[in-house]
Design an enzyme around this catalytic site. Structure first.
Site, PDB file in Angstrom:
ATOM      1  N   ALA A  63       0.862  -1.180   0.000  1.00  0.00           N
ATOM      2  CA  ALA A  63       0.000   0.000   0.000  1.00  0.00           C
ATOM      3  C   ALA A  63       0.900   1.230   0.000  1.00  0.00           C
ATOM      4  CB  ALA A  63      -0.874  -0.016   1.250  1.00  0.00           C
ATOM      5  N   GLY A 106       0.660  -5.152   0.813  1.00  0.00           N
ATOM      6  CA  GLY A 106      -0.463  -5.200  -0.113  1.00  0.00           C
ATOM      7  C   GLY A 106      -0.068  -5.811  -1.451  1.00  0.00           C
ATOM      8  N   GLU A 129       4.273  -5.449   7.194  1.00  0.00           N
ATOM      9  CA  GLU A 129       3.441  -4.396   7.812  1.00  0.00           C
ATOM     10  C   GLU A 129       3.783  -4.146   9.279  1.00  0.00           C
ATOM     11  OE1 GLU A 129       2.327  -6.736   5.779  1.00  0.00           O
ATOM     12  OE2 GLU A 129       0.763  -5.969   4.456  1.00  0.00           O
TER      13      GLU A 129
HETATM   14  N1  3HC Z   1       4.543   3.526   0.037  1.00  0.00           N
HETATM   15  C1  3HC Z   1       4.990   4.753  -0.284  1.00  0.00           C
HETATM   16  N2  3HC Z   1       6.260   5.009  -0.620  1.00  0.00           N
HETATM   17  C2  3HC Z   1       7.115   3.980  -0.614  1.00  0.00           C
HETATM   18  C3  3HC Z   1       6.735   2.673  -0.285  1.00  0.00           C
HETATM   19  C4  3HC Z   1       5.363   2.445   0.030  1.00  0.00           C
HETATM   20  N3  3HC Z   1       4.904   1.244   0.309  1.00  0.00           N
HETATM   21  N4  3HC Z   1       7.799   1.874  -0.361  1.00  0.00           N
HETATM   22  C5  3HC Z   1       8.832   2.649  -0.726  1.00  0.00           C
HETATM   23  N5  3HC Z   1       8.422   3.917  -0.886  1.00  0.00           N
HETATM   24  C6  3HC Z   1       9.220   5.069  -1.333  1.00  0.00           C
HETATM   25  C7  3HC Z   1      10.292   5.455  -0.355  1.00  0.00           C
HETATM   26  O1  3HC Z   1       9.798   6.333   0.622  1.00  0.00           O
HETATM   27  C8  3HC Z   1      11.318   6.111  -1.261  1.00  0.00           C
HETATM   28  O2  3HC Z   1      10.857   7.407  -1.536  1.00  0.00           O
HETATM   29  P1  3HC Z   1      11.900   8.609  -1.790  1.00  0.00           P
HETATM   30  O3  3HC Z   1      12.731   8.196  -2.960  1.00  0.00           O
HETATM   31  O4  3HC Z   1      11.026   9.770  -2.009  1.00  0.00           O
HETATM   32  O5  3HC Z   1      12.707   8.697  -0.525  1.00  0.00           O
HETATM   33  C9  3HC Z   1      11.197   5.300  -2.550  1.00  0.00           C
HETATM   34  O6  3HC Z   1       9.919   4.661  -2.492  1.00  0.00           O
HETATM   35  C10 3HC Z   1      12.252   4.225  -2.702  1.00  0.00           C
HETATM   36  O7  3HC Z   1      12.273   3.440  -1.512  1.00  0.00           O
HETATM   37  P2  3HC Z   1      13.637   2.941  -0.885  1.00  0.00           P
HETATM   38  O8  3HC Z   1      14.598   4.061  -0.805  1.00  0.00           O
HETATM   39  O9  3HC Z   1      13.264   2.217   0.362  1.00  0.00           O
HETATM   40  O10 3HC Z   1      14.129   1.935  -2.008  1.00  0.00           O
HETATM   41  P3  3HC Z   1      14.825   0.533  -1.878  1.00  0.00           P
HETATM   42  O11 3HC Z   1      15.046   0.067  -3.249  1.00  0.00           O
HETATM   43  O12 3HC Z   1      15.981   0.622  -0.937  1.00  0.00           O
HETATM   44  O13 3HC Z   1      13.745  -0.429  -1.184  1.00  0.00           O
HETATM   45  C11 3HC Z   1      11.610  -1.459  -0.840  1.00  0.00           C
HETATM   46  C12 3HC Z   1      12.557  -0.742  -1.826  1.00  0.00           C
HETATM   47  C13 3HC Z   1      12.227  -2.792  -0.438  1.00  0.00           C
HETATM   48  C14 3HC Z   1      10.314  -1.687  -1.529  1.00  0.00           C
HETATM   49  C15 3HC Z   1      11.434  -0.592   0.413  1.00  0.00           C
HETATM   50  O14 3HC Z   1      11.100   0.714   0.015  1.00  0.00           O
HETATM   51  C16 3HC Z   1      10.355  -1.051   1.351  1.00  0.00           C
HETATM   52  O15 3HC Z   1      10.584  -1.952   2.148  1.00  0.00           O
HETATM   53  N6  3HC Z   1       9.175  -0.418   1.287  1.00  0.00           N
HETATM   54  C17 3HC Z   1       8.112  -0.656   2.217  1.00  0.00           C
HETATM   55  C18 3HC Z   1       7.414  -1.960   1.957  1.00  0.00           C
HETATM   56  C19 3HC Z   1       6.279  -2.122   2.909  1.00  0.00           C
HETATM   57  O16 3HC Z   1       6.375  -1.934   4.094  1.00  0.00           O
HETATM   58  N7  3HC Z   1       5.109  -2.525   2.376  1.00  0.00           N
HETATM   59  C20 3HC Z   1       3.931  -2.674   3.152  1.00  0.00           C
HETATM   60  C21 3HC Z   1       3.144  -1.401   3.140  1.00  0.00           C
HETATM   61  S1  3HC Z   1       1.746  -1.444   4.205  1.00  0.00           S
HETATM   62  C22 3HC Z   1       0.611  -2.383   3.346  1.00  0.00           C
HETATM   63  O17 3HC Z   1       0.880  -2.847   2.279  1.00  0.00           O
HETATM   64  C23 3HC Z   1      -0.702  -2.581   4.016  1.00  0.00           C
HETATM   65  C24 3HC Z   1      -1.542  -3.581   3.336  1.00  0.00           C
HETATM   66  O18 3HC Z   1      -1.528  -4.784   4.055  1.00  0.00           O
HETATM   67  C25 3HC Z   1      -2.949  -3.119   3.196  1.00  0.00           C
END
Ligand code: 3HC
Ligand code: NAI
Length: 706
Positions: A63, A106, A129
């Protein structure tokens, strides 16, 4: 179809591609786009099966985390992804999810709503998450146990660690690994399954029969231990347990309740703050993104002591050949033996192969001379703390090193400009302040001297990333960010024992607050002699008549340096287990009596407030003086260098949550009672508290101002 999701045709297979850079997060428009493309393909008689994939570097990273803040603040309604996923699952034509990069949160939930999943060999799947203080909210806790089995689903949802393609295949989360071109492989797979009735994940129940109360008990115990204080891991376990007891729809409803409880909590706000803080930290406003970064091909480290050995390992771990220099063979041998032992332990734990260890050791060249330093792109100094020695070493290396070579000092407190002044290249000199153990701790303070060039800073940030560290820019002020703030924190911990709290009270109160260990336990671990030496070096800066802690020096005079001598604030057995030391307690009482300090019963709340608000007040000074660029950078320092509980967001986020007015009021009370020299409120804190502001608001203002 919309500008974020498009459809293309490979004969009878429709390929739906998501293009929402950088990570294809499920922001507004993405679910709708996928939905409409699938509906179009489902209605198209020329299409026999559908592939869904991510454009760019990844499938779907989850998400859009930024949206959660808007939901919590009421700016946007909470929108469930569940109906959208049901529509995918109910599609009459097979939907194949083709995963590369990451299918997280998500993203994995979308993938599991498809009928089949294929994956690139290097891709990762996961439900991270909990690391954001929430749980999967789109049936992840319900579909994952149906695919991976209950035990694995509990582990993935409660602890959030990612999983590689091989394991995902073995568990049944994915159906095939595609070597080579993913699109071609996914299209071929789709053609194989076309015409067969598509299997729905939610209707699979075989693996739910593995459920066993012990799985949940064990996971809860582990969560209470390794995620102490956090609510989300326990909620995630409960949600997966619901999958084993309730029909799919009711399980989803329970998941939604638990999700909301987590989402509307300070813990999730704190953890999401930490997520974005960690990503903001590498951005330095006056160092543009396109600043040239020089390649670090060869490194050299001076000193193979506690820090030098760890720093050497950091270079080797990043694949950079490194020379490590000592003055005497014995010290060099000791350093190398420590490095070998460290690697061997990692091999024993199964986290590194023997070949990996050998490769890293091959990259390290021990030396007693500066031979080879002339080829280094960076030289990291980690000799004893002392200005005279640092200057001597920097003068020596300045003569030997290439003009483009970066010279980095690991000094804890010394003035980087003064060190740079003995070189002919102050623009290439800066601090690289690692935290002990340097090969483990992810924090690296990058200390900017007056003349440090933008290129040296950009290169250092890139190097930190390559070493899997988090580089935080710090100004050149004594103790930089972390250690400077630690001073008042440790001071208050010591004052509190002098005023009547026991060592165990002080350690216990901060442990219960969530710190990995109490302040006195931390001092015992680091070695009380370290601070003792520093106090002697900076004695001249002490203001006459201002109270200073008295007990630590007395402990050191008695040869009690903490864990390394078996005694410090506490007593330590051979397994380094701490116990109450009556001698320390007696010494504290005696010292307090001699100094005329009245003793009283002290509540845990006062212990926590005095220590943490001391940290916050100094943090406000660090921020106000520009030693840290952002309040969130300070939080990153404390979360990654000092084991501040992540679910409290860091000291500055915590202060915002408590309310800066409250923090200021307490500081003013202590100022009246303990004196202004110890407790004068930081000007920035006063300004923000009076105007109803917050540290995070201050960060936003600065960001807008550029
Ligand atoms: N939402 C919004 N922005 C996100 C994002 C997300 N899920 N994941 C990454 N970004 C953004 C970062 O803030 C960053 O933004 P910036 O360049 O403006 O600083 C950009 O994307 C690149 O991210 P990283 O610098 O972290 O890039 P990496 O290549 O090092 O890592 C990644 C990529 C492994 C995907 C890492 O970003 C990550 O772990 N992201 C979070 C994943 C996550 O937690 N997902 C679950 C979200 S909650 C959810 O899905 C709820 C659901 O169950 C309903
Ligand atoms: P240490 O005492 O463990 O190691 C210092 C090493 O430097 C010794 O092995 C010594 O033989 C060697 N040395 C001295 N002069 C030398 C020279 N001219 N050439 C080559 N080697 C020389 O000290 P430690 O703890 O590793 O500290 C080193 C630096 O790191 C200090 O500036 C310290 O303030 C800083 N630091 C220490 C941390 C810690 O937790 N120990 C944390 C962060 C920074």
């Amino acid at each position: 179809m919309n500008e974020l999701v498009s459809i293309s045709h490979h004969a009878d297979i429709a390929v739906v591609t998501i293009s929402n850079p950088p990570v294809n997060a499920l922001g507004p428009g993405v679910p709708e786009g996928i939905q409409s493309c699938i509906a179009t393909a489902a209605a198209d008689p020329g299409v026999s099966a559908i592939v869904v994939m991510g454009g760019g570097r990844t499938f779907i990273a989850g998400a859009d985390i930024r949206e959660f803040g808007k939901v919590v603040s009421g700016e946007k309604p909470r929108r469930s992804l569940l109906p959208f996923l049901l529509e995918i699952e109910d599609c009459a034509k097979p939907v194949v999810m083709a995963i590369h990069g990451t299918a997280f949160g998500g993203g994995l939930e979308v993938a599991m709503a498809g009928h089949y999943r294929v994956i690139a060999p290097a891709a990762l799947v996961g439900q991270p998450e909990v690391k954001l203080g929430i749980i999967p909210g789109a049936a992840g806790t319900q579909r994952l146990p149906r695919l991976a089995g209950v035990a694995k689903a509990v582990e993935m949802c409660a602890f959030g660690e990612p999983m590689g393609a091989q394991e995902a295949l073995a568990l049944g989360i994915v159906d095939r690994i595609i070597e080579g071109d993913l699109t071609a492989g996914a299209v071929a797979f789709a053609r194989e399954v076309a015409g067969h009735p598509p299997p729905k994940t939610r209707e699979r129940t075989a693996k739910l029969r593995d459920a066993d109360a012990e799985i949940f008990d064990r996971a809860r115990q582990q969560a209470r231990k390794t995620r102490r204080g956090q609510n989300a891991p326990l909620a995630a376990i409960e949600a997966v347990e619901a999958a084993t007891k309730l029909p799919f729809e009711a399980g989803c409803a329970r998941e939604a309740e638990l999700f909301d409880e987590c989402l509307y909590s300070t813990q999730s706000r704190a953890l999401m703050h930490a997520f974005f803080a960690e990503r903001a930290v590498s951005k330095i406003p006056d160092v543009p993104k396109d600043t040239p970064v020089s390649e670090i091909r060869r490194a050299a480290v001076i000193g193979a002591g506690t820090m030098g050995a760890g720093i050497t390992m950091n270079y080797a771990n990043a694949g950079i050949p490194v020379i490590v220099k000592e003055t005497e063979q014995e010290a060099l041998d000791r350093g190398m033996a420590n490095i070998r032992r460290n690697y061997a332990n990692t091999v024993k734990k199964g986290k590194l192969s023997q070949a990996g260890m050998d490769q890293r050791l091959d990259l390290i060249t021990p030396r007693l001379t500066y031979d080879g330093f002339e080829n280094a792109d960076i030289i990291a100094e980690a000799v004893f703390e002392g200005m005279a020695l640092k200057k001597q070493v920097f003068a020596e290396i300045d003569r030997i090193a290439r003009p483009e070579c970066i010279l980095a000092s690991n000094t804890s407190y010394l003035d980087v400009d003064e060190i740079a002044s003995v070189t002919n290249r102050p623009e290439m000199v800066l601090g690289h302040h690692y935290f002990s153990p340097a090969n483990v701790m992810r924090l690296l303070e990058i200390v900017r001297g007056r003349a440090t060039s933008k290129a040296a800073l950009a290169t250092s940030m890139a190097l930190a990333k390559r070493m899997n560290k988090i580089g935080v820019l710090a100004g050149n002020a004594r103790g930089f960010i972390g250690n400077r703030m630690l001073g008042p924190y440790l001071r208050e911990a010591q004052f509190l024992v002098e005023e009547g709290a026991s060592v165990e009270d002080v350690n216990g109160a901060l442990y219960d607050f969530g710190m990995a260990m109490g302040p006195l336990a931390m001092s015992d671990l680091a070695g009380l002699d370290v601070g003792w030496r520093a106090r002697r070096e900076f004695k001249h800066l002490e203001k006459p008549g201002v109270r200073v802690p008295l007990v630590a020096d007395r402990l050191c005079e008695m040869g009690r340096y903490g864990q390394k001598t078996g005694r410090g604030w506490s007593r330590y057995d051979e397994n380094r287990q701490a116990s109450h030391d009556p001698e320390t307690a007696a010494l504290i009482e005696q010292v307090a009596r001699e100094a005329g300090i009245g003793r009283r019963a002290i509540l845990h709340q006062e212990i926590v407030e005095r220590c943490i608000f001391a940290l916050v007040n100094e943090g406000a000074r660090v921020l106000g003086e520009g030693v840290a660029l952002r309040a969130s950078d300070i939080d990153v320092v404390y979360l990654n260098g000092y084991a501040f509980p992540a679910w409290r967001g860091g000291p500055m986020f915590y202060a915002d949550a408590v309310g800066l007015g409250t923090v200021l009021a307490r500081i003013q009370e202590w100022s009246a009672c303990h004196g202004e020299d110890l407790w004068s409120p930081a000007p920035l804190l006063v300004e923000l508290a009076r105007s109803g502001g917050t540290f995070s608001g201050f960060d936003k203002r600065r960001e807008v101002a550029g």
